[in-house]
Scaffold this motif. Structure first.
Motif, short mmCIF file in Angstrom:
data_model
loop_
_atom_site.label_atom_id
_atom_site.label_comp_id
_atom_site.label_asym_id
_atom_site.label_seq_id
_atom_site.Cartn_x
_atom_site.Cartn_y
_atom_site.Cartn_z
N GLU A 47 0.84 -1.21 0.00
CA GLU A 47 0.00 0.00 0.00
C GLU A 47 0.87 1.26 0.00
O GLU A 47 2.03 1.22 0.43
N ASP A 48 0.29 2.38 -0.45
CA ASP A 48 0.94 3.68 -0.29
C ASP A 48 1.13 3.92 1.21
O ASP A 48 0.40 3.37 2.03
N VAL A 49 2.11 4.76 1.56
CA VAL A 49 2.42 5.01 2.97
C VAL A 49 2.23 6.49 3.28
O VAL A 49 2.78 7.36 2.59
N ASP A 50 1.44 6.79 4.33
CA ASP A 50 1.32 8.16 4.83
C ASP A 50 2.41 8.39 5.86
O ASP A 50 2.54 7.63 6.82
N VAL A 51 3.19 9.46 5.66
CA VAL A 51 4.31 9.77 6.53
C VAL A 51 4.05 11.13 7.18
O VAL A 51 3.68 12.09 6.49
N THR A 52 4.25 11.21 8.49
CA THR A 52 4.18 12.50 9.19
C THR A 52 5.59 13.04 9.35
O THR A 52 6.44 12.39 9.96
N LEU A 53 5.83 14.22 8.77
CA LEU A 53 7.10 14.91 8.92
C LEU A 53 6.90 16.03 9.93
O LEU A 53 5.99 16.84 9.78
N THR A 54 7.75 16.06 10.94
CA THR A 54 7.66 17.09 11.98
C THR A 54 8.85 18.03 11.84
O THR A 54 10.00 17.59 11.94
N ALA A 55 8.53 19.30 11.61
CA ALA A 55 9.57 20.33 11.53
C ALA A 55 9.71 20.96 12.91
O ALA A 55 8.72 21.35 13.52
N THR A 56 10.94 21.04 13.40
CA THR A 56 11.22 21.77 14.64
C THR A 56 11.91 23.06 14.24
O THR A 56 12.99 23.05 13.65
N ILE A 57 11.25 24.18 14.55
CA ILE A 57 11.72 25.51 14.16
C ILE A 57 12.32 26.16 15.39
O ILE A 57 11.65 26.25 16.44
N THR A 58 13.57 26.63 15.29
CA THR A 58 14.27 27.16 16.46
C THR A 58 14.80 28.56 16.17
O THR A 58 15.40 28.80 15.11
N ILE A 59 14.57 29.46 17.14
CA ILE A 59 15.14 30.80 17.12
C ILE A 59 15.61 31.11 18.53
O ILE A 59 14.84 30.99 19.50
N ASN A 60 16.87 31.50 18.65
CA ASN A 60 17.44 31.89 19.95
C ASN A 60 17.17 30.87 21.05
O ASN A 60 16.80 31.22 22.17
N GLY A 61 17.29 29.59 20.74
CA GLY A 61 17.13 28.54 21.74
C GLY A 61 15.70 28.14 22.05
O GLY A 61 15.46 27.20 22.78
N VAL A 110 2.68 13.54 4.22
CA VAL A 110 3.02 13.30 2.82
C VAL A 110 2.78 11.82 2.53
O VAL A 110 3.18 10.95 3.31
N THR A 111 2.11 11.52 1.42
CA THR A 111 1.87 10.14 1.01
C THR A 111 2.95 9.72 0.03
O THR A 111 3.16 10.39 -0.99
N VAL A 112 3.63 8.63 0.37
CA VAL A 112 4.63 8.05 -0.53
C VAL A 112 3.92 6.98 -1.35
O VAL A 112 3.39 6.01 -0.80
N LYS A 113 3.87 7.18 -2.65
CA LYS A 113 3.17 6.27 -3.55
C LYS A 113 3.99 5.00 -3.78
O LYS A 113 5.21 5.06 -3.95
N ALA A 114 3.30 3.86 -3.77
CA ALA A 114 3.96 2.59 -4.02
C ALA A 114 4.45 2.53 -5.46
O ALA A 114 3.92 3.21 -6.35
N LYS A 115 5.46 1.71 -5.68
CA LYS A 115 5.98 1.51 -7.03
C LYS A 115 4.89 0.87 -7.90
O LYS A 115 3.99 0.21 -7.40
N VAL A 116 5.00 1.06 -9.19
CA VAL A 116 4.08 0.45 -10.15
C VAL A 116 4.72 -0.83 -10.65
O VAL A 116 5.91 -0.86 -10.99
N ALA A 117 3.95 -1.90 -10.69
CA ALA A 117 4.46 -3.19 -11.14
C ALA A 117 4.83 -3.15 -12.61
O ALA A 117 4.13 -2.55 -13.42
N THR A 118 5.90 -3.84 -12.96
CA THR A 118 6.27 -3.98 -14.37
C THR A 118 5.47 -5.14 -14.95
O THR A 118 4.96 -6.00 -14.23
N THR A 119 5.38 -5.18 -16.25
CA THR A 119 4.70 -6.29 -16.93
C THR A 119 5.35 -7.62 -16.55
O THR A 119 4.65 -8.60 -16.29
N GLU A 120 6.67 -7.63 -16.48
CA GLU A 120 7.38 -8.85 -16.13
C GLU A 120 7.00 -9.33 -14.73
O GLU A 120 6.83 -10.53 -14.50
N GLN A 121 6.88 -8.40 -13.78
CA GLN A 121 6.50 -8.78 -12.42
C GLN A 121 5.08 -9.36 -12.39
O GLN A 121 4.82 -10.37 -11.73
N LEU A 122 4.16 -8.72 -13.10
CA LEU A 122 2.78 -9.20 -13.13
C LEU A 122 2.68 -10.58 -13.78
O LEU A 122 1.96 -11.46 -13.30
N LEU A 123 3.42 -10.79 -14.87
CA LEU A 123 3.41 -12.09 -15.54
C LEU A 123 4.03 -13.17 -14.66
O LEU A 123 3.54 -14.30 -14.61
#
Length: 170
Positions: free
Chosen positions: A86-100, A109-122
């Motif tokens: 399946e596609d994977v949902d990823v949570t990216l957490t940004a930590t923003i820092t100013i003066n400590g 962000v959703t990372v899309k799964a690879k698409v199967a090749t014809t050879e793999q499906l066969l």
């Protein structure tokens, strides 16, 4: 009175003092952080490629990243799931820092799964093909469609023993 104002241009000196009096206060670290957080965007909702994660932001803030799934690394390197996952949902957490001082902001962000090749499906269709017939004296019906929608056609190496009547499974 005379010592307090410039005799050459008392209006200018008075104007400068009034400007200084009404000058807005410098923003606090919390205000700067809020502005930096609000300015941070990640214009990626789904991806199949590496993404650029900014490391500096508004007000010269420092940004570090953390990922809850190795499909996207903390540096934005993407590892796509296999075609049969399946596609994977990823949570990216940004930590923003100013003066400590720091605040966080999350992005999904959703990372899309690879698409199967014809050879793999066969290869999958071939692996899944089962006849479950070791011997027979009667006609048998052979499948004409396999896994992944693969079309199957049949032929015989010895038509005196087995003859394919048609390619509709008989």
């Amino acid at each position: 009175w005379q010592k307090r104002f410039n005799r050459a241009n008392p209006d200018k000196e008075l104007e400068d003092k009034i400007k200084d009096f009404f000058k807005p206060a410098e923003p606090t670290a919390d205000q700067l952080l809020t502005e930096a957080k609000n300015a941070l965007t990640l214009n990626v909702r789904e991806t199949t490629e590496n993404i650029t994660l900014p490391t500096t932001g508004k007000h010269n803030s420092t940004i570090t990243w953390a990922s809850d799934n190795n499909a996207i690394s903390n540096t934005g390197v993407v590892t796509r799931p296999a075609y049969n996952e399946e596609d994977v949902d990823v949570t990216l957490t940004a930590t923003i820092t100013i003066n400590g001082k720091s605040v966080t902001k999350e992005f999904t962000v959703t990372v899309k799964a690879k698409v199967a090749t014809t050879e793999q499906l066969l290869a999958e269709a071939k692996e899944a093909l089962e006849l479950n017939v070791s011997q027979t004296t009667k006609n048998i019906t052979l499948p004409n469609e396999g896994k992944n929608g693969a079309s199957i056609s049949w032929s015989s190496s010895d038509t005196d023993v087995i003859e394919v009547i048609d390619n509709n499974g008989t």
